[in-house]
Design a protein around this motif. Sequence first.
Motif, mmCIF file in Angstrom:
data_model
loop_
_atom_site.group_PDB
_atom_site.id
_atom_site.type_symbol
_atom_site.label_atom_id
_atom_site.label_comp_id
_atom_site.label_asym_id
_atom_site.label_seq_id
_atom_site.Cartn_x
_atom_site.Cartn_y
_atom_site.Cartn_z
ATOM 1 N N ALA A 245 0.740 -1.136 -0.148
ATOM 2 C CA ALA A 245 -0.035 0.050 -0.034
ATOM 3 C C ALA A 245 0.656 1.207 0.030
ATOM 4 O O ALA A 245 0.671 2.075 -0.600
ATOM 5 C CB ALA A 245 -0.918 -0.028 1.312
ATOM 6 N N ALA A 246 1.753 1.117 0.806
ATOM 7 C CA ALA A 246 2.886 2.403 0.875
ATOM 8 C C ALA A 246 3.739 2.679 -0.457
ATOM 9 O O ALA A 246 3.730 3.832 -0.777
ATOM 10 C CB ALA A 246 3.963 2.209 1.953
ATOM 11 N N ALA A 247 3.948 1.544 -1.065
ATOM 12 C CA ALA A 247 4.794 1.685 -2.475
ATOM 13 C C ALA A 247 3.623 1.898 -3.559
ATOM 14 O O ALA A 247 4.165 3.119 -4.175
ATOM 15 C CB ALA A 247 5.112 0.197 -2.747
ATOM 16 N N ARG A 273 -3.216 -2.524 -6.450
ATOM 17 C CA ARG A 273 -3.760 -3.942 -6.314
ATOM 18 C C ARG A 273 -3.688 -4.192 -4.536
ATOM 19 O O ARG A 273 -4.214 -5.312 -3.985
ATOM 20 C CB ARG A 273 -2.817 -5.058 -6.448
ATOM 21 C CG ARG A 273 -2.784 -5.149 -8.178
ATOM 22 C CD ARG A 273 -1.656 -6.015 -8.693
ATOM 23 N NE ARG A 273 -1.672 -7.318 -8.232
ATOM 24 C CZ ARG A 273 -0.892 -8.322 -8.510
ATOM 25 N NH1 ARG A 273 0.401 -7.875 -9.062
ATOM 26 N NH2 ARG A 273 -1.030 -9.642 -8.145
ATOM 27 N N ALA A 274 -3.311 -3.240 -3.802
ATOM 28 C CA ALA A 274 -3.363 -3.536 -2.364
ATOM 29 C C ALA A 274 -4.702 -3.658 -1.763
ATOM 30 O O ALA A 274 -4.951 -4.390 -0.830
ATOM 31 C CB ALA A 274 -2.750 -2.096 -1.572
ATOM 32 N N SER A 275 -5.770 -2.842 -2.074
ATOM 33 C CA SER A 275 -7.182 -2.942 -1.687
ATOM 34 C C SER A 275 -7.552 -4.683 -1.671
ATOM 35 O O SER A 275 -8.128 -5.135 -1.034
ATOM 36 C CB SER A 275 -8.001 -1.991 -2.215
ATOM 37 O OG SER A 275 -9.291 -2.115 -1.765
ATOM 38 N N ALA A 276 -7.379 -4.812 -2.909
ATOM 39 C CA ALA A 276 -7.843 -6.185 -3.380
ATOM 40 C C ALA A 276 -7.057 -7.225 -2.615
ATOM 41 O O ALA A 276 -7.740 -8.339 -2.156
ATOM 42 C CB ALA A 276 -7.757 -6.267 -4.769
ATOM 43 N N ALA A 334 -0.421 -18.320 -2.790
ATOM 44 C CA ALA A 334 -0.731 -17.420 -3.816
ATOM 45 C C ALA A 334 -0.892 -16.185 -3.591
ATOM 46 O O ALA A 334 -0.392 -15.332 -4.344
ATOM 47 C CB ALA A 334 -1.979 -17.936 -4.299
ATOM 48 N N LEU A 335 -1.468 -15.663 -2.466
ATOM 49 C CA LEU A 335 -1.712 -14.385 -1.871
ATOM 50 C C LEU A 335 -0.164 -13.899 -1.448
ATOM 51 O O LEU A 335 0.305 -12.513 -1.830
ATOM 52 C CB LEU A 335 -2.379 -14.304 -0.588
ATOM 53 C CG LEU A 335 -2.782 -13.092 -0.059
ATOM 54 C CD1 LEU A 335 -3.445 -11.972 -1.113
ATOM 55 C CD2 LEU A 335 -3.673 -13.081 1.148
ATOM 56 N N GLU A 336 0.698 -14.596 -1.009
ATOM 57 C CA GLU A 336 2.080 -14.286 -0.839
ATOM 58 C C GLU A 336 2.827 -13.775 -1.827
ATOM 59 O O GLU A 336 3.485 -12.709 -2.103
ATOM 60 C CB GLU A 336 2.898 -15.154 0.010
ATOM 61 C CG GLU A 336 2.446 -15.084 1.629
ATOM 62 C CD GLU A 336 3.157 -16.416 2.310
ATOM 63 O OE1 GLU A 336 3.167 -16.413 3.609
ATOM 64 O OE2 GLU A 336 3.379 -17.419 1.603
ATOM 65 N N ARG A 337 2.665 -14.746 -2.798
ATOM 66 C CA ARG A 337 3.488 -14.431 -4.280
ATOM 67 C C ARG A 337 2.683 -13.336 -4.868
ATOM 68 O O ARG A 337 3.445 -12.352 -5.552
ATOM 69 C CB ARG A 337 3.027 -15.669 -5.204
ATOM 70 C CG ARG A 337 4.062 -16.946 -4.768
ATOM 71 C CD ARG A 337 4.115 -17.810 -5.908
ATOM 72 N NE ARG A 337 2.491 -18.378 -6.257
ATOM 73 C CZ ARG A 337 1.947 -19.392 -5.981
ATOM 74 N NH1 ARG A 337 2.607 -20.195 -4.712
ATOM 75 N NH2 ARG A 337 0.827 -19.781 -6.030
ATOM 76 N N ALA A 338 1.395 -12.936 -4.916
ATOM 77 C CA ALA A 338 0.620 -11.775 -5.308
ATOM 78 C C ALA A 338 1.294 -10.582 -4.604
ATOM 79 O O ALA A 338 1.318 -9.546 -5.399
ATOM 80 C CB ALA A 338 -0.684 -12.092 -5.478
ATOM 81 N N GLN A 345 6.192 -4.654 -8.473
ATOM 82 C CA GLN A 345 5.692 -3.729 -9.502
ATOM 83 C C GLN A 345 5.582 -2.286 -9.307
ATOM 84 O O GLN A 345 5.795 -1.121 -10.355
ATOM 85 C CB GLN A 345 4.108 -4.088 -10.180
ATOM 86 C CG GLN A 345 4.302 -5.678 -10.848
ATOM 87 C CD GLN A 345 2.943 -6.025 -11.274
ATOM 88 O OE1 GLN A 345 1.965 -5.595 -10.727
ATOM 89 N NE2 GLN A 345 2.818 -7.031 -12.174
ATOM 90 N N SER A 346 5.058 -1.907 -7.979
ATOM 91 C CA SER A 346 4.881 -0.581 -7.623
ATOM 92 C C SER A 346 6.437 0.033 -7.528
ATOM 93 O O SER A 346 6.593 1.170 -7.674
ATOM 94 C CB SER A 346 4.189 -0.764 -6.353
ATOM 95 O OG SER A 346 2.883 -0.994 -6.436
ATOM 96 N N GLU A 347 7.417 -0.859 -7.074
ATOM 97 C CA GLU A 347 8.545 0.026 -7.004
ATOM 98 C C GLU A 347 9.343 0.057 -8.283
ATOM 99 O O GLU A 347 10.072 1.008 -8.231
ATOM 100 C CB GLU A 347 9.646 -1.070 -6.211
ATOM 101 C CG GLU A 347 9.085 -1.298 -4.698
ATOM 102 C CD GLU A 347 10.018 -2.288 -3.890
ATOM 103 O OE1 GLU A 347 10.449 -3.141 -4.519
ATOM 104 O OE2 GLU A 347 10.106 -2.199 -2.691
ATOM 105 N N ARG A 348 9.122 -0.860 -9.237
ATOM 106 C CA ARG A 348 9.525 -0.409 -10.736
ATOM 107 C C ARG A 348 8.787 0.700 -11.241
ATOM 108 O O ARG A 348 9.547 1.564 -11.941
ATOM 109 C CB ARG A 348 9.188 -1.823 -11.490
ATOM 110 C CG ARG A 348 10.087 -2.858 -11.138
ATOM 111 C CD ARG A 348 9.892 -4.142 -11.893
ATOM 112 N NE ARG A 348 10.878 -5.404 -11.812
ATOM 113 C CZ ARG A 348 10.709 -6.434 -12.217
ATOM 114 N NH1 ARG A 348 9.548 -6.815 -12.815
ATOM 115 N NH2 ARG A 348 11.534 -7.454 -12.043
ATOM 116 N N ALA A 349 7.358 0.795 -10.879
ATOM 117 C CA ALA A 349 6.785 2.047 -11.483
ATOM 118 C C ALA A 349 7.356 3.153 -10.886
ATOM 119 O O ALA A 349 7.388 4.206 -11.680
ATOM 120 C CB ALA A 349 5.214 1.736 -11.262
#
Length: 422
Positions: A245-247, A273-276, A334-338, A345-349
């Motif tokens: 969320a912070a990222a 994607r943090a909310s989902a 799966a949630l940990e991987r997501a 993705q956020s850090e790259r963006a």
Amino acid sequence: MSAEGVDHALRGRREERDRISDGVLDLDAHTIVRLLQTAPLRGATARRWDQVRGRVALLWALLDAYRAVVEEAERIRGTHRRLGADELAELTWLLAGPAVRLTPDTGPVERRRLLGPGEQRFTLDEAVAAMELAFHDVTGLVAEVDAAWNAALPRLDAAAAQAGAARRFLHELGEGDPDLDVCEREIERVREELRHDPLGDGGRDLERVAADTSRLHERARRAAEVRRAYGRRREALRSLLGRVAAAEQESLRARDLVVAKIASPALPALPGRASALNERLAALDAPSSASSASSAGPAEAAVPEGGARGPDAIGDPGGHGGGGWLERADLLAALERAAEEALLQSERATASLRELIERRDELRGRLEAFRARAVRLGLAEDPALARAHLRARDLLWTAPCDLRKATEAVNGYQRAIQGAAG
């Protein structure tokens, strides 16, 4: 053949007979030969054994005929201290001539047609060569079967052991796994197939069964591990989602800054994607929480997370129809991987967005460096250079900045300095 030659040849044939007899007896007593002779074979192994079985019969028939000739030679030599011409001729014929007789009914059916209706005769050397070929055919099949069993059975035993370990994990979880039930039946089916047809297709089935068993064992082991450390894993995931969320917020701030500072930027996609992911984390406990609340008394339901039952204690989902620890472990993984993927993705963006600002700042630094060089060269008052510098500066210090035009202006100013200095 002289008397000395007869005695020498007879000694050699005795030793040869004993070695051949030992070899054939060892082959006949071999475990795999016994199994091939007695087991209900199927498929490719049955077809190969049908071909080789006749070679076993031929081997024994030749050995019996070979022994008979050597024993007859021993009898004649033993009853005559001094050998006359007739005895020497008869012994010479036995030891060097075609004295080994193989009648059609002693050989295998498939060879009777090849040998014709009459008997077949061999010298002792020819009989040994024929026995060697038959022995090689039989031992070749034995080696193939032995290699197939040695390759397959340990892996099958290992798969069965993995299935047993998975079953113990499931017992710890209080769950069952229909896939494991199927896998255990497949292990026994493949074992039975290999028992009756080691040269068949059971090896290919074994690859699949071993892979399935390994997967199911790993799934059950992981589920047991998750159950034991669920509280810590969940809290670590909650912390990771906080970082996500912070990222994502940082990406939004970087985007807003870029939109304000850079003209027509090529913006990267922002995950958001943090909310989902947090909703998925909340749903992870929902079935077990409902089940536990409905079955627990007031005092038990009031125990806070991380209280007397320990930091990992939660409602056990294994006893309700909403899914058990196997399912929960898969969902958690799966949630940990997501979450890791969303953070990356956020850090790259954010890094991609910051690069646009950094590119503008780099151009500003280059422009000032070129301006300092012009001053050192005494070109600071040159009207053309001054106009080029002013244009580049206006582009770089105007928001939003057109990076493409600013880059061209800075490069143009550099080339103008080089031209004026040359």
